[in-house]
Design a protein around this motif. Structure first.
Motif, PDB file in Angstrom:
ATOM      1  N   LEU A   1      48.424  77.095  62.134  1.00 15.62           N
ATOM      2  CA  LEU A   1      49.495  76.375  61.949  1.00 15.62           C
ATOM      3  C   LEU A   1      50.566  76.693  63.086  1.00 15.62           C
ATOM      4  N   LEU A   2      51.030  78.229  63.264  1.00 17.14           N
ATOM      5  CA  LEU A   2      51.909  78.574  63.957  1.00 17.14           C
ATOM      6  C   LEU A   2      51.652  78.293  65.632  1.00 17.14           C
ATOM      7  N   ALA A   3      50.171  78.293  65.977  1.00 20.42           N
ATOM      8  CA  ALA A   3      49.772  77.984  67.038  1.00 20.42           C
ATOM      9  C   ALA A   3      49.948  76.608  67.512  1.00 20.42           C
ATOM     10  N   LEU A   4      49.713  75.474  66.662  1.00 18.10           N
ATOM     11  CA  LEU A   4      50.100  74.257  66.857  1.00 18.10           C
ATOM     12  C   LEU A   4      51.489  73.987  66.889  1.00 18.10           C
ATOM     13  N   CYS A   5      52.257  74.826  66.115  1.00 15.32           N
ATOM     14  CA  CYS A   5      53.980  74.330  66.149  1.00 15.32           C
ATOM     15  C   CYS A   5      54.467  74.933  67.372  1.00 15.32           C
ATOM     16  N   LEU A   6      53.778  75.459  68.144  1.00 15.15           N
ATOM     17  CA  LEU A   6      54.333  76.042  69.308  1.00 15.15           C
ATOM     18  C   LEU A   6      54.649  74.885  70.335  1.00 15.15           C
TER      19      LEU A   6
ATOM     20  N   LYS B   1      55.401  68.281  70.343  1.00 11.89           N
ATOM     21  CA  LYS B   1      54.860  67.132  69.852  1.00 11.89           C
ATOM     22  C   LYS B   1      53.931  67.411  68.581  1.00 11.89           C
ATOM     23  N   ASN B   2      53.437  68.456  68.290  1.00 10.87           N
ATOM     24  CA  ASN B   2      52.762  68.732  67.216  1.00 10.87           C
ATOM     25  C   ASN B   2      53.720  68.913  66.061  1.00 10.87           C
ATOM     26  N   ARG B   3      54.722  69.579  66.121  1.00 11.27           N
ATOM     27  CA  ARG B   3      55.761  69.568  65.174  1.00 11.27           C
ATOM     28  C   ARG B   3      56.198  68.513  64.682  1.00 11.27           C
ATOM     29  N   HIS B   4      56.250  67.445  65.252  1.00  7.88           N
ATOM     30  CA  HIS B   4      56.593  66.212  64.699  1.00  7.88           C
ATOM     31  C   HIS B   4      55.367  65.731  63.694  1.00  7.88           C
ATOM     32  N   VAL B   5      54.163  65.720  64.109  1.00  7.24           N
ATOM     33  CA  VAL B   5      53.217  65.635  63.410  1.00  7.24           C
ATOM     34  C   VAL B   5      53.195  66.409  62.130  1.00  7.24           C
ATOM     35  N   ALA B   6      53.313  67.487  62.100  1.00  8.55           N
ATOM     36  CA  ALA B   6      53.564  68.411  60.978  1.00  8.55           C
ATOM     37  C   ALA B   6      54.640  68.226  59.993  1.00  8.55           C
TER      38      ALA B   6
ATOM     39  N   PRO C   1      44.007  82.281  71.087  1.00 14.37           N
ATOM     40  CA  PRO C   1      44.302  83.137  72.488  1.00 14.37           C
ATOM     41  C   PRO C   1      44.778  82.172  73.170  1.00 14.37           C
ATOM     42  N   ASN C   2      44.610  80.662  73.358  1.00  8.13           N
ATOM     43  CA  ASN C   2      45.120  79.732  74.114  1.00  8.13           C
ATOM     44  C   ASN C   2      45.996  78.677  73.320  1.00  8.13           C
ATOM     45  N   PRO C   3      47.196  79.125  72.877  1.00  8.05           N
ATOM     46  CA  PRO C   3      47.783  77.910  72.119  1.00  8.05           C
ATOM     47  C   PRO C   3      48.472  76.638  72.876  1.00  8.05           C
ATOM     48  N   PRO C   4      48.413  75.632  72.333  1.00 11.34           N
ATOM     49  CA  PRO C   4      49.016  74.501  73.089  1.00 11.34           C
ATOM     50  C   PRO C   4      50.432  74.571  73.386  1.00 11.34           C
ATOM     51  N   ALA C   5      50.758  74.297  74.352  1.00 13.03           N
ATOM     52  CA  ALA C   5      52.340  74.220  74.827  1.00 13.03           C
ATOM     53  C   ALA C   5      52.514  73.024  75.602  1.00 13.03           C
ATOM     54  N   ASP C   6      54.115  72.455  75.236  1.00 13.63           N
ATOM     55  CA  ASP C   6      54.535  71.386  75.922  1.00 13.63           C
ATOM     56  C   ASP C   6      54.665  71.890  77.443  1.00 13.63           C
ATOM     57  N   SER C   7      54.287  70.655  78.485  1.00 12.04           N
ATOM     58  CA  SER C   7      54.566  71.108  79.943  1.00 12.04           C
ATOM     59  C   SER C   7      54.628  69.672  80.495  1.00 12.04           C
ATOM     60  N   GLU C   8      55.663  69.571  81.313  1.00 12.97           N
ATOM     61  CA  GLU C   8      55.980  68.306  81.824  1.00 12.97           C
ATOM     62  C   GLU C   8      55.060  68.109  83.115  1.00 12.97           C
ATOM     63  N   ASP C   9      54.600  68.890  83.790  1.00  7.66           N
ATOM     64  CA  ASP C   9      53.987  68.681  85.006  1.00  7.66           C
ATOM     65  C   ASP C   9      52.120  68.908  84.729  1.00  7.66           C
ATOM     66  N   ARG C  10      51.807  68.782  83.456  1.00  9.91           N
ATOM     67  CA  ARG C  10      50.434  69.273  83.229  1.00  9.91           C
ATOM     68  C   ARG C  10      49.734  67.950  83.224  1.00  9.91           C
ATOM     69  N   GLY C  11      48.670  67.833  84.019  1.00  7.94           N
ATOM     70  CA  GLY C  11      47.860  66.771  84.239  1.00  7.94           C
ATOM     71  C   GLY C  11      47.117  66.495  83.027  1.00  7.94           C
ATOM     72  N   GLY C  12      46.670  64.983  82.792  1.00  6.65           N
ATOM     73  CA  GLY C  12      46.137  64.540  81.861  1.00  6.65           C
ATOM     74  C   GLY C  12      44.618  64.624  81.924  1.00  6.65           C
ATOM     75  N   GLY C  13      43.908  65.183  82.999  1.00  3.16           N
ATOM     76  CA  GLY C  13      42.438  64.948  83.222  1.00  3.16           C
ATOM     77  C   GLY C  13      41.791  66.235  82.565  1.00  3.16           C
ATOM     78  N   ASP C  14      42.532  67.465  81.911  1.00  4.88           N
ATOM     79  CA  ASP C  14      41.992  68.477  81.290  1.00  4.88           C
ATOM     80  C   ASP C  14      41.851  68.282  79.768  1.00  4.88           C
ATOM     81  N   GLY C  15      42.416  67.306  79.342  1.00  4.76           N
ATOM     82  CA  GLY C  15      42.520  67.134  77.903  1.00  4.76           C
ATOM     83  C   GLY C  15      43.413  68.302  77.086  1.00  4.76           C
ATOM     84  N   ARG C  16      44.469  68.599  77.781  1.00  7.50           N
ATOM     85  CA  ARG C  16      45.371  69.956  77.448  1.00  7.50           C
ATOM     86  C   ARG C  16      46.575  69.121  76.808  1.00  7.50           C
ATOM     87  N   ASP C  17      46.912  67.709  77.020  1.00  2.00           N
ATOM     88  CA  ASP C  17      47.894  67.133  76.254  1.00  2.00           C
ATOM     89  C   ASP C  17      47.728  66.266  75.078  1.00  2.00           C
ATOM     90  N   ALA C  18      46.546  66.535  74.575  1.00  7.44           N
ATOM     91  CA  ALA C  18      46.219  65.883  73.408  1.00  7.44           C
ATOM     92  C   ALA C  18      47.200  66.406  72.276  1.00  7.44           C
TER      93      ALA C  18
END
Length: 346
Positions: free
Chosen positions: A206-211, A214-219, A162-179
């Motif tokens: 896997l598809l949600a992570l590859c969106l 940064k996670n594509r490089h790990v995969a 429902p809430n796939p991770p995505a790259d965002s330049e202006d995302r803050g690091g306090g909410d844990g969404r940049d992991a």
């Protein structure tokens, strides 16, 4: 003496008349055994004058007069006056029934069909804290039992789809969404792609992570490209389509494109899967083939270009998206320009 006798002779004819004889014998005579009832003469009701037309409702005959203390139905019993007056009132004023007017027939009201509610896009599920989510999944995939690892896979599915991770330049690091996803989690998810019971959930995760790039490089670093290619033979339908979409995303990374080109089963598997799929599945397969044949150099174990071109042409003629047709036309043009394809097939 003579005078008295004379008076008696005068009175005797007076009482011997018929009228007084009857009265003395019937009413006043003490010799009468049974006195007959007194005959009362009632006046006759006046006659109704004739009318031109009979009345609409027939009127009942007038009731006989009720004497006080006398019941003509039962002369020996003195019934209560309430029952007599009740029956008299009902008989005197008969109920009248009015015929209801005919009902008009109306067609039943038409009820508009109820439209189904719009599909819900999981607005009630909050975005997870990726750092905590990945840490919990990493522990379960590392030290958990088989059931705990399978539960970790479902936990990732319910949280990331429902809430796939995505790259965002202006995302803050306090909410844990940049992991970034740990390597152990990638290994655990891809390991279920060749298992029947977990392939559906694994392709979703896997598809949600590859969106996220940064996670594509790990995969790619964990060898997910080759493992996805090898699992295509065991997938079909929606899971195969999602696996191809994740493979296309991993090919956007330079290391991922190089790995798919060097894989011996990549082209044969893509050609075989492309003929058995429709719509977006063909689009993703053509995109990966375009990555394989788009660069310079020879592909290890690649199928003959003529066979690839023939499969692409058949896919474009069937159920294929507009983007897939554009990718297919570009691939055929690339093969012709590189001298790998006869102009008659392009």
């Amino acid at each position: 003496m003579k005078t008295q006798h004379h008076h008696q002779l005068k009175i005797k004819p007076l009482f011997s008349c018929a009228f007084f004889r009857n009265c003395t014998q019937t009413v006043h005579s003490p010799t009468a055994a049974h006195a007959p009832p007194l005959a009362l003469s009632l006046p006759e009701p006046p006659l109704r004058p004739p009318s031109a037309s009979p009345p609409l409702t027939p009127q009942p005959p007038p009731p006989p007069p009720i004497l006080s203390g006398h019941n003509p139905q039962n002369p020996d019993s003195d019934s209560s006056s309430s029952s007599n007056s009740h029956s008299f009132t009902q008989w005197r004023f008969p109920p009248t029934f009015h015929r209801p007017p005919p009902m008009e027939s109306h067609p039943p009201p038409t009820v508009p069909p109820r439209l189904p509610p719009p599909p819900r896009k999981h607005p009630e599920i909050p975005a997870p804290n990726l750092e905590e989510l990945f840490h919990a999944a990493e522990i379960q995939f590392t030290t958990g039992s088989e059931s705990e690892r399978f539960a970790a896979l479902h936990m990732l599915e319910h949280s990331l789809v429902p809430n796939p991770p995505a790259d965002s330049e202006d995302r803050g690091g306090g909410d844990g969404r940049d992991a970034v996803v740990p390597a152990v989690v990638i290994d655990g998810v891809v390991g279920y792609m060749k298992q029947r019971k977990g392939a559906k959930s694994a392709t979703k995760v896997l598809l949600a992570l590859c969106l996220a790039e940064k996670n594509r490089h790990v995969a790619v670093e964990r060898g997910a490209v080759g493992r996805v290619v090898e699992s295509l033979a065991d997938l079909e339908g929606a899971p195969a389509e999602r696996a191809l979409a994740a493979l296309e995303l991993m090919c956007t990374v330079a290391e991922g494109a190089a790995e798919v080109k060097s894989h011996a089963l990549a082209v044969p598997m893509l050609v075989a899967v492309m003929g058995n799929m429709e719509g977006r599945g063909r689009e993703y397969a053509i995109s990966v083939l375009a990555v394989i044949f788009g660069g310079a150099g020879d592909q290890v174990g690649a199928a003959p270009p003529e066979e690839v071109a023939r499969a692409v042409v058949l896919a474009m003629q069937g159920d294929c998206s507009a983007r897939g047709k554009r990718k297919g036309a570009q691939l055929l043009k690339t093969l012709q320009e590189n001298g790998r394809l006869d102009s008659t097939l392009a």
